[in-house]
Design an enzyme around this catalytic site. Structure first.
Site, PDB file in Angstrom:
ATOM      1  N   HIS A 183       0.832  -1.197   0.000  1.00  0.00           N
ATOM      2  CA  HIS A 183       0.000   0.000   0.000  1.00  0.00           C
ATOM      3  C   HIS A 183       0.864   1.243   0.000  1.00  0.00           C
ATOM      4  CE1 HIS A 183      -3.249   2.699   1.195  1.00  0.00           C
ATOM      5  NE2 HIS A 183      -4.083   1.704   0.989  1.00  0.00           N
ATOM      6  N   LYS A 608     -12.015   7.473  -9.253  1.00  0.00           N
ATOM      7  CA  LYS A 608     -11.319   8.738  -9.507  1.00  0.00           C
ATOM      8  C   LYS A 608     -11.672   9.282 -10.883  1.00  0.00           C
ATOM      9  CE  LYS A 608      -6.781   8.687  -9.950  1.00  0.00           C
ATOM     10  NZ  LYS A 608      -6.413   9.344 -11.241  1.00  0.00           N
TER      11      LYS A 608
END
Length: 949
Positions: A183, A608
């Site tokens: 991550h 997004k």
């Protein structure tokens, strides 16, 4: 710094004189908001939070002095009052609290930040332990109220007209793969996670033990030492993680929780099936959950994933698997002490003992110990041959290496059969079966390492290959048809394109070195070690053929997995798959791979790209289309869901998410990512790991067997609900794109009103925050995009545009509102979409967001952009309440509502101090301590919000 949400008599150990003063008025607020029954259920949690808070307060007072302790307590009480006032009046933030925090020296500010950050972590521990406590209680009581359990799923299946053999057949074809990922904004340190585990174990120990007063004192002192350790441990790393560090971080969860949880889950599922369908007595459940990993194989936008890193990842995974099996067999060799003077083992067992090479006279009458020492010796020899050294102490070092896990399983079967032959069935099932099942589940490779790369990189590699092979000099200028002509010929040609000694470019050399390393790993560890190749930004058949050609060049036979990420790619996904399955070359490849086509659905980039509502709707439509195409071609489809931790990246309750998928899209198999920031939250303890893995299994069982659990009124892509969703989605998409990509000042606002710039300096994950050096929103990774909005408490990716979508469709129309309400009541997809959005809205704080917006120097831009955000927030809140029929956003999620009440007052100081530090830093005060303060608030808020992107 005391616990915050409990009444004075809730402490499970014993009361303390200073507890009442440290609770503050917020405890009364919380207690008053609960029913007596709810208070009773949550009393142990309240008590644990208060206990940990009191201990942390004691540590702060001892370590930093009374003045610091009193400062923290003053800030705490003011934050609680401020939060209560905001909840009651929806007012702005408290200027007195802001003034106090702004006036602090950097040193005092750092102590306040650390205090509230550590308290957030301790509250997380208490909540996780309480979840396990509640689950154990229901099991002991003989009840299982949670829908997300295998027992509950089997209960529902038992009501259907289906026999045991059909259930068994369904179970045999279930294939579930949680895939751990690293991550870019992962904030947890391994040292902190280890201490967190100690604290959790102490709380569980107290629950399960009856302690005398003296033992209770010792227990609390040990808890205090763990909290002291945290206080004296640096929250931040000194340097960024390397990819190999991330691999090690992920592997620690196997001995910590995953291996135990998976073994027990399979055993319990098998037992529950046989209990309901007695005719299946003797049924053996094959592995239905296979762990996967992207860490060390995902090189999309991460230049640090090299051939050496891939080799290291495979090596570390294999070492973990061998260590697990060697340790388990060594324990069996000690435990199975049966004497041949008292029992009669099978002939096969005696043969195994005689071949062990163990000639000790002390074990001459102990055939199981001798046989198991021989097995361990063979496995140790296998380990040395495979990974170079033996990672754990062993009883015996030598033997003939195993060719693979199947040979080891055969030897364990001899042990098992012999035990059953002389009345030791219970020993076989309790001791040997778990070891055997672990070998089935984890093999010698532990988990499958996925490979992933961007299609834009693949075309560069193929262009270089065909150029030097003399096939085509201008491959990158060809259209789709021209590329496919070349790719078909190259794939069909048994000869390889690569020319020894050719002057290939750096991209081609690097990528092919990785594939060569992967091929060597498969030869050493078996085909299960690397099974999938994921293509990011996949948009055409040639993208898939390029990957197939590169794999062929390296001698790899893998499942090629197109990843559809953007809104446009999702809309074209079914057409792309249809064209792919028309290709005879590819159909042959599928047949070799078992006739299963895997497709990955991207959640992060689509959100997004088009906003939360349109992304969810596009993902749903894409899956419907893919299911139809696969069915028409007679191919089994397996979907891989790239879900993130936050709703803005596809997160949300896993059980509901799986049940909300289109009919036929699960069909017994599913893969889904477990994003880095969620791995610790889901796998830090065996109970947590069990609960999260079981949730997936239960949901897949229901989705596969219970064909229509919802009674949804809508029927297929032409149904009325679909038309409504398309109308809502179109308007939501327009509003989102207008703000994010159509407003000239949006980028300025985003970079000034969030800590996106400072995030890049935090020593967290190895992957860069952007795929390129560009500052464009399009090139920013979805994870830091979501992270930044979460830090500013606006959570924009998880809701923006939805209100406009609902308004455009149903504004002023009671009949259309009724339709939306019917969709919410009867359509799992829409219900999950609205519920997840409500969850994000409950975490959004416009009052705090106003302070972040004030950091934008261009006030015209700030007022324009933030004005649109606040208007859309109000609009979305209004519509969610009307659609659900509830004023309370979390009316259906009381656990999260409680968690927010517990922890959010403690986030206010972190947000205010982050803003204060950002102002200092951006104003020219770039002192190291100021920068550290910003980074500490990033970490603390991520911990408190329980996600980082």
């Amino acid at each position: 710094m005391g616990g915050i949400t409990t009444t004075p008599d809730a402490e499970p150990s014993r009361p303390h004189a200073d507890d009442q003063t440290s609770i503050g008025v917020f405890a009364d607020l919380v207690a008053a908001s609960r029913s007596d029954a709810a208070s009773l259920k949550e009393a142990p949690l309240d008590a644990d939070i208060r206990l940990l808070g009191r201990i942390l307060g004691d540590v702060i007072r001892e370590q930093e002095g009374l003045a610091t302790f009193e400062l923290v307590e003053r800030v705490r009480r003011m934050a609680i009052e401020d939060y209560r006032r905001q909840v009651q009046t929806q007012g702005s933030t408290d200027h007195e609290l802001v003034g106090l925090l702004d006036s602090l020296s950097v040193e005092d500010a750092l102590n306040v930040i650390r205090s509230f950050s550590w308290f957030s972590l301790l509250a997380n521990v208490a909540e996780d332990v309480h979840a396990g406590r509640r689950r154990r209680f229901h099991r002991v009581a003989g009840s299982e109220p949670q829908a997300a359990s295998v027992a509950a799923a089997l209960d529902r299946i038992e009501q259907l007209p289906i026999d045991g053999e059909a259930v068994a057949e369904t179970l045999r074809r279930i294939d579930i793969s949680p895939v751990l990922t690293a991550h870019p904004t992962e904030v947890g340190r391994r040292t902190v996670l280890d201490t967190r585990a100690v604290i959790a174990n102490k709380l569980v120990e107290r629950d399960r033990s009856l302690m005398s007063p003296a033992e209770l004192d010792d227990w609390e002192n040990e808890l205090r030492l763990a909290v002291l350790t945290l206080w004296q441990t640096a929250i931040l790393r000194l340097s960024k993680l390397r990819v190999t560090d991330e691999v090690k971080e992920s592997l620690r969860f196997y001995p910590l929780s995953i291996s135990e949880a998976l073994v027990k889950l399979h055993a319990d599922t098998e037992r529950e099936v046989v209990r309901r369908w007695p005719e299946l007595d003797g049924f053996h459940l094959p592995p239905i959950v296979h762990m996967g990993s992207w860490i060390g194989g995902d090189r999309d936008g991460n230049p640090y994933v090299t051939a050496e890193v891939v080799a290291a990842a495979l090596q570390q995974q294999a070492k973990e698997a061998f260590a697990m099996h060697l340790g388990a067999i060594g324990r069996l060799a000690i435990e199975l002490s049966m004497s041949s003077r008292l029992i009669t083992p099978t002939f096969e067992l005696l043969q195994l003992a005689d071949k062990s090479g163990d000639s000790s006279p002390f074990r001459a009458d102990e055939p199981y110990r001798r046989a198991l020492r021989g097995i361990q010796g063979r496995l140790a020899a296998t380990t040395r041959r495979t990974v170079g050294d033996v990672p754990v102490p062993v009883l015996q070092h030598d033997g003939e290496p195993y060719d693979g896990p199947a040979e080891l399983l055969a030897d364990l079967d001899v042990i098992d059969d012999s035990l059953r032959s002389h009345g030791a069935l219970a020993l076989a099932e309790m001791k040997v079966t778990p070891v055997r099942r672990a070998v089935e589940l984890f093999g010698f490779h532990l988990c499958a390492l996925d490979l992933r790369q961007n299609a834009d990189v693949h075309e560069v590699v193929v262009a270089d290959l065909v150029l030097h092979a003399g096939v085509e000099a201008k491959y990158l200028l060809l259209d789709e048809a021209g590329r496919l002509d070349i790719l078909r010929l190259a794939i069909n040609d048994p000869r390889r394109l690569r020319i020894p000694g050719a002057a290939y470019g750096a991209v081609a050399l690097g990528e092919m070195a990785i594939l060569d390393t992967a091929a060597a790993g498969v030869r050493r560890l078996g085909s299960a070690s690397i099974r999938h190749y994921v293509i990011s930004k996949c948009a055409s058949v040639s993208d898939i053929f390029e990957t197939l050609l590169m794999s062929k060049e390296a001698g790899l036979d893998l499942d090629i997995v197109p990843l559809f990420e953007t809104i446009d790619d999702l809309r074209r996904a079914a057409a792309t798959l249809d064209a792919l399955l028309e290709e005879p070359i590819y159909r042959l490849q599928l047949e070799r791979r078992g006739g299963v086509q895997e497709v990955m659905i991207g959640y992060s980039d689509s959100t997004k790209d088009g906003g939360y509502l349109t992304a969810n709707w596009s993902q749903y439509q894409a899956q419907e289309g893919l299911v139809a195409v696969a069915h028409r071609h007679g191919v089994r489809l397996r979907l891989f869901h790239g879900r993130g931790g936050t709703v803005g990246r596809g997160g949300g309750p896993t059980f509901d998410a799986i049940l909300a998928q289109p009919p036929g899209s699960v069909d017994g198999s599913i893969r889904l990512t477990e994003q880095g920031e969620n791995v610790a939250a889901k796998f830090a303890e065996p109970d947590l790991a069990r609960r999260n893995l079981e949730t997936i299994v239960a949901a897949v069982l229901e989705s596969t067997v219970v064909t229509d659990p919802s009674g949804v009124a809508d029927e297929g892509a032409d149904g009325p609900f679909h038309r409504v969703m398309q109308s809502v989605s179109d308007a939501a998409y327009d509003e989102f794109r207008s703000l994010v990509y159509g407003s000239s000042g949006f980028l300025t606002f985003f970079r000034a009103a969030t800590p996106i710039t400072e995030l890049s300096k935090l020593n967290i994950g190895s992957r860069p925050a952007s795929r390129t050096a560009s500052n464009r929103i399009e090139d920013l990774r979805a994870i830091p995009w979501v992270f930044s909005w979460s830090q500013a408490r606006l959570m924009l990716p998880g809701w923006y545009g939805a209100g406009s979508g609902f308004e455009a469709y149903a504004g002023g129309s009671a009949d259309r509102l009724t339709i939306l309400q019917q969709m919410y009541e009867t359509w799992p997809m829409f219900r999950a979409l609205v519920s997840n959005m409500a969850m994000v809205l409950s975490k959004t704080d416009i009052a705090i967001g106003t302070r972040y917006a004030a950091m934008v120097e261009n006030r015209v831009v700030a007022n324009d952009i933030f004005g649109r955000i606040t208007a859309e927030h109000h609009r979305t809140l209004s519509w969610v309440r009307r659609i659900t029929g509830h004023d309370q956003l979390l009316w259906d999620n009381p656990a999260l509502a409680r968690s927010i009440r517990n922890r959010f007052p403690y986030l206010l100081p972190l947000n205010h101090l982050q803003i204060s530090m950002l102002r200092r830093y951006r104003g020219g005060d770039q002192d190291e301590l100021v920068e550290r303060g910003i980074q500490l608030t990033l970490n603390g808020l991520a911990t408190g919000l329980r996600n980082s992107g």
